[in-house]
Design an enzyme around this catalytic site. Structure first.
Site, PDB file in Angstrom:
ATOM      1  N   ARG A 190      -0.635   7.519  -4.361  1.00  0.00           N
ATOM      2  CA  ARG A 190      -2.010   7.846  -4.760  1.00  0.00           C
ATOM      3  C   ARG A 190      -2.059   9.282  -5.238  1.00  0.00           C
ATOM      4  O   ARG A 190      -1.298  10.142  -4.752  1.00  0.00           O
ATOM      5  CB  ARG A 190      -2.972   7.700  -3.588  1.00  0.00           C
ATOM      6  CG  ARG A 190      -3.497   6.287  -3.392  1.00  0.00           C
ATOM      7  CD  ARG A 190      -4.507   5.865  -4.474  1.00  0.00           C
ATOM      8  NE  ARG A 190      -5.024   4.529  -4.235  1.00  0.00           N
ATOM      9  CZ  ARG A 190      -4.490   3.394  -4.687  1.00  0.00           C
ATOM     10  NH1 ARG A 190      -3.404   3.412  -5.414  1.00  0.00           N
ATOM     11  NH2 ARG A 190      -5.053   2.223  -4.425  1.00  0.00           N
ATOM     12  N   HIS A 238      -1.963   4.842 -13.984  1.00  0.00           N
ATOM     13  CA  HIS A 238      -2.072   4.085 -12.725  1.00  0.00           C
ATOM     14  C   HIS A 238      -1.839   2.588 -12.954  1.00  0.00           C
ATOM     15  O   HIS A 238      -2.690   1.759 -12.637  1.00  0.00           O
ATOM     16  CB  HIS A 238      -3.439   4.338 -12.072  1.00  0.00           C
ATOM     17  CG  HIS A 238      -3.521   3.924 -10.642  1.00  0.00           C
ATOM     18  ND1 HIS A 238      -4.313   4.551  -9.720  1.00  0.00           N
ATOM     19  CD2 HIS A 238      -2.899   2.931  -9.949  1.00  0.00           C
ATOM     20  CE1 HIS A 238      -4.195   3.968  -8.541  1.00  0.00           C
ATOM     21  NE2 HIS A 238      -3.334   2.967  -8.663  1.00  0.00           N
ATOM     22  N   GLU A 252      -8.275  11.005 -11.386  1.00  0.00           N
ATOM     23  CA  GLU A 252      -8.463   9.778 -12.178  1.00  0.00           C
ATOM     24  C   GLU A 252      -9.942   9.427 -12.307  1.00  0.00           C
ATOM     25  O   GLU A 252     -10.670   9.579 -11.323  1.00  0.00           O
ATOM     26  CB  GLU A 252      -7.729   8.605 -11.512  1.00  0.00           C
ATOM     27  CG  GLU A 252      -6.234   8.757 -11.507  1.00  0.00           C
ATOM     28  CD  GLU A 252      -5.529   7.613 -10.766  1.00  0.00           C
ATOM     29  OE1 GLU A 252      -6.147   6.550 -10.571  1.00  0.00           O
ATOM     30  OE2 GLU A 252      -4.375   7.796 -10.390  1.00  0.00           O
TER      31      GLU A 252
HETATM   32  N1  LIG Z   1       0.493   3.188  -8.538  1.00  0.00           N
HETATM   33  C1  LIG Z   1       0.122   1.973  -8.262  1.00  0.00           C
HETATM   34  O1  LIG Z   1      -0.169   1.168  -9.139  1.00  0.00           O
HETATM   35  C2  LIG Z   1       0.055   1.521  -6.839  1.00  0.00           C
HETATM   36  C3  LIG Z   1      -0.125   2.415  -5.818  1.00  0.00           C
HETATM   37  N2  LIG Z   1      -0.190   1.981  -4.522  1.00  0.00           N
HETATM   38  C4  LIG Z   1      -0.388   2.974  -3.478  1.00  0.00           C
HETATM   39  O2  LIG Z   1       0.808   3.086  -2.734  1.00  0.00           O
HETATM   40  C5  LIG Z   1       0.465   3.288  -1.380  1.00  0.00           C
HETATM   41  C6  LIG Z   1       1.526   2.678  -0.508  1.00  0.00           C
HETATM   42  O3  LIG Z   1       1.460   1.263  -0.595  1.00  0.00           O
HETATM   43  P1  LIG Z   1       2.028   0.376   0.588  1.00  0.00           P
HETATM   44  O4  LIG Z   1       3.382   0.841   0.930  1.00  0.00           O
HETATM   45  O5  LIG Z   1       1.874  -1.034   0.213  1.00  0.00           O
HETATM   46  O6  LIG Z   1       1.018   0.743   1.728  1.00  0.00           O
HETATM   47  P2  LIG Z   1       1.240   0.568   3.268  1.00  0.00           P
HETATM   48  O7  LIG Z   1      -0.094   0.724   3.876  1.00  0.00           O
HETATM   49  O8  LIG Z   1       2.048  -0.645   3.539  1.00  0.00           O
HETATM   50  O9  LIG Z   1       2.158   1.829   3.641  1.00  0.00           O
HETATM   51  C7  LIG Z   1       1.750   3.147   3.571  1.00  0.00           C
HETATM   52  C8  LIG Z   1       2.702   3.938   4.450  1.00  0.00           C
HETATM   53  O10 LIG Z   1       2.420   5.315   4.294  1.00  0.00           O
HETATM   54  C9  LIG Z   1       2.579   5.896   5.552  1.00  0.00           C
HETATM   55  N3  LIG Z   1       1.936   7.193   5.673  1.00  0.00           N
HETATM   56  C10 LIG Z   1       0.687   7.485   6.119  1.00  0.00           C
HETATM   57  N4  LIG Z   1       0.512   8.820   6.155  1.00  0.00           N
HETATM   58  C11 LIG Z   1       1.687   9.370   5.737  1.00  0.00           C
HETATM   59  C12 LIG Z   1       2.130  10.703   5.571  1.00  0.00           C
HETATM   60  N5  LIG Z   1       1.361  11.750   5.880  1.00  0.00           N
HETATM   61  N6  LIG Z   1       3.371  10.899   5.079  1.00  0.00           N
HETATM   62  C13 LIG Z   1       4.189   9.868   4.779  1.00  0.00           C
HETATM   63  N7  LIG Z   1       3.825   8.582   4.948  1.00  0.00           N
HETATM   64  C14 LIG Z   1       2.585   8.339   5.409  1.00  0.00           C
HETATM   65  C15 LIG Z   1       2.000   4.868   6.525  1.00  0.00           C
HETATM   66  O11 LIG Z   1       2.454   5.109   7.846  1.00  0.00           O
HETATM   67  C16 LIG Z   1       2.521   3.599   5.937  1.00  0.00           C
HETATM   68  O12 LIG Z   1       3.769   3.223   6.498  1.00  0.00           O
HETATM   69  C17 LIG Z   1      -0.894   2.604  -1.192  1.00  0.00           C
HETATM   70  O13 LIG Z   1      -1.685   3.367  -0.329  1.00  0.00           O
HETATM   71  C18 LIG Z   1      -1.504   2.565  -2.522  1.00  0.00           C
HETATM   72  O14 LIG Z   1      -2.511   3.517  -2.534  1.00  0.00           O
HETATM   73  C19 LIG Z   1      -0.022   0.665  -4.202  1.00  0.00           C
HETATM   74  C20 LIG Z   1       0.164  -0.256  -5.186  1.00  0.00           C
HETATM   75  C21 LIG Z   1       0.164   0.075  -6.591  1.00  0.00           C
HETATM   76  O1  LIG Z   2      -2.933  -2.020  -5.296  1.00  0.00           O
HETATM   77  C1  LIG Z   2      -3.185  -0.804  -5.375  1.00  0.00           C
HETATM   78  O2  LIG Z   2      -3.391  -0.092  -4.383  1.00  0.00           O
HETATM   79  C2  LIG Z   2      -3.238  -0.167  -6.691  1.00  0.00           C
HETATM   80  O3  LIG Z   2      -3.042   1.006  -6.805  1.00  0.00           O
HETATM   81  C3  LIG Z   2      -3.570  -1.032  -7.849  1.00  0.00           C
HETATM   82  O4  LIG Z   2      -2.450  -1.469  -8.523  1.00  0.00           O
HETATM   83  C4  LIG Z   2      -4.467  -0.266  -8.772  1.00  0.00           C
HETATM   84  O5  LIG Z   2      -5.072  -1.119  -9.659  1.00  0.00           O
HETATM   85  P1  LIG Z   2      -6.649  -1.077  -9.889  1.00  0.00           P
HETATM   86  O6  LIG Z   2      -7.249  -1.608  -8.652  1.00  0.00           O
HETATM   87  O7  LIG Z   2      -7.039   0.357 -10.051  1.00  0.00           O
HETATM   88  O8  LIG Z   2      -6.880  -1.936 -11.055  1.00  0.00           O
END
Ligand SMILES: NC(=O)C1=CN([C@@H]2O[C@H](COP(=O)(O)OP(=O)(O)OC[C@H]3O[C@@H](n4cnc5c(N)ncnc54)[C@H](O)[C@@H]3O)[C@@H](O)[C@H]2O)C=CC1
Ligand SMILES: O=C(O)C(=O)[C@H](O)COP(=O)(O)O
Length: 371
Positions: free
Chosen positions: A207, A254, A237
């Site tokens: 993020r 993103h 963003e």
């Molecule tokens: N760029 C994109 O299109 C996408 C971005 N994301 C983002 O990626 C992030 C991670 O996704 P997931 O792994 O599925 O989420 P998740 O919730 O499975 O894992 C997030 C991890 O980050 C850890 N965390 C929390 N605070 C932290 C810190 N201070 N330092 C290091 N780690 C910390 C948590 O303990 C957890 O293990 C999501 O929060 C989402 O916002 C997710 C999907 C798509």
């Molecule tokens: O799943 C997430 O978390 C993401 O970051 C999404 O891929 C972002 O897609 P939008 O929800 O912004 O369309």
């Protein structure tokens, strides 16, 4: 049942049409007035779901077809007894594909030989774990920082933040959090950034708001552009940092998680949760809701090196440069301020590596299906 959904949610009419009246709208500009008579609100990451939006509504269930939940006031939903579902892990493979496509791009354009490098992962959740496992399966030396996990929950070497920040390749997959013992807001601060050295690579696909973008601009300038920077997520963003973007190798709006299958999975997971919440039968199964890939099978000639083989395979399915170029030319060279959201709305579909069969064992490590 009246269902209001973000217009960027794929398959929404197909999945939810049988459950009630479905109306769609742009997510970023959704207002409380639009919730009149709405029972179910389906959003993506661009809608802030909080008291200001919901207080006069009769919404009973909120679903977000995303992994991240930082746009939702979960405490407020709980207080009001509003049902909630997100889609954990739905696009974890898509983000991992993005990472390896970007590293392949850096190999082909800047000679970054990341297979021999030390890899550090920030955030070891669903995404961080998939990315880490792929690196590990390729024989890379991988560590991860996640202060909220016990050592036994890591599938690679647990490390502190400074150790990860000293790695050759740093992959940011942390959520945005402003509270708690380990908030990520501004976590990659000016001090950590000042220690970055020439040749290090940062892939930012968690993020925005976690990395101090101003400090990074300064460090990249001091190092005369010798950091390799891949940025998908941004602090402001849908605006992006116009000083940082030209200093990056890859800039995208993103979309790291925007595979066809990842987005469809997100909608389907919310559909399933909604049916469960209202005690309805799940009539559309996963196989029907989530597409197969369009390529199916990839034959590659033997390549001069594993780096080359990986780069050809990744880019045959998804070359991140296409998204970066489109964004760079339309955003940075043009005046179209809405281009960030426009490119997301009109995203050119891409399949996940896992939808494609290959024969080379090492490509199995990247999520391709081995035959
Ligand atoms: N760029 C994109 O299109 C996408 C971005 N994301 C983002 O990626 C992030 C991670 O996704 P997931 O792994 O599925 O989420 P998740 O919730 O499975 O894992 C997030 C991890 O980050 C850890 N965390 C929390 N605070 C932290 C810190 N201070 N330092 C290091 N780690 C910390 C948590 O303990 C957890 O293990 C999501 O929060 C989402 O916002 C997710 C999907 C798509
Ligand atoms: O799943 C997430 O978390 C993401 O970051 C999404 O891929 C972002 O897609 P939008 O929800 O912004 O369309």
């Amino acid at each position: 049942m009246k269902i209001l959904a973000d217009e960027n949610m794929p398959n929404v009419h197909r999945l939810f049409g049988g459950l009630g009246e479905v109306v769609t709208s742009p997510g970023r500009t959704l207002t409380p007035a639009m919730l009149d008579g709405v029972d179910v609100l389906l959003v993506r990451s661009v809608t802030k779901v909080n008291e200001a939006l919901l207080k006069d509504s009769s919404v009973k269930f909120v679903g977000t077809a995303t992994i991240g939940t930082d746009h939702i006031d979960l405490e407020y939903l709980a207080q009001r007894g509003i049902g909630f579902a997100s889609a954990p892990g739905c696009n974890a493979d898509a983000v991992a594909d993005y990472v390896f496509s970007a590293l392949s791009y850096l190999y082909l354009t800047r000679g970054v030989t990341w297979l021999n490098a030390k890899i550090g992962i920030l955030g070891h959740g669903n995404v961080g774990k998939v990315v880490a496992s792929r690196f590990k399966a390729l024989g890379c030396d991988v560590c991860a920082y996640d202060p909220l996990l016990a050592d036994s929950q890591f599938n690679v070497e647990p490390a502190d933040l400074a150790t990860v920040m000293a790695c050759d390749v740093i992959c940011h997959h942390a959520p945005f959090t402003a509270e708690g013992e380990y908030p990520t807001k501004g976590m990659i601060n000016a001090d950590l950034i000042a220690n970055l050295q020439p040749g290090q690579t940062i892939v930012a696909a968690g993020r925005g708001g976690v990395i101090d973008e101003i400090a990074l601009v300064k460090r990249q300038q001091e190092l005369q552009g010798s950091l390799n920077l891949v940025f998908d997520v941004w602090q402001g963003e849908p605006e992006i940092n116009r000083e940082l973007a030209p200093l990056c190798d890859i800039v995208t709006p993103h979309i790291a998680g925007y595979s066809k299958q990842g987005r469809e999975k997100g909608t389907w997971m919310v559909y399933q949760s909604l049916c469960q919440f209202f005690g309805l039968e799940v009539k559309i199964d996963y196989q029907t809701a989530v597409s197969r890939g369009s390529i199916g099978h990839l034959e590659l000639n033997v390549q001069p090196s594993l780096h080359d083989l990986i780069a050809r395979a990744c880019h045959a399915i998804y070359d991140v440069a296409r998204d970066s170029n489109r964004f760079r030319y339309s955003y940075l060279n043009g005046s179209h301020s809405g281009v960030f959201d426009w490119l997301r709305k009109h995203y050119v579909e891409r399949d996940e590596f896992g939808t494609c069969q290959v024969r080379h064992a090492s490509l199995g490590a990247l999520g391709f299906e081995l035959i």
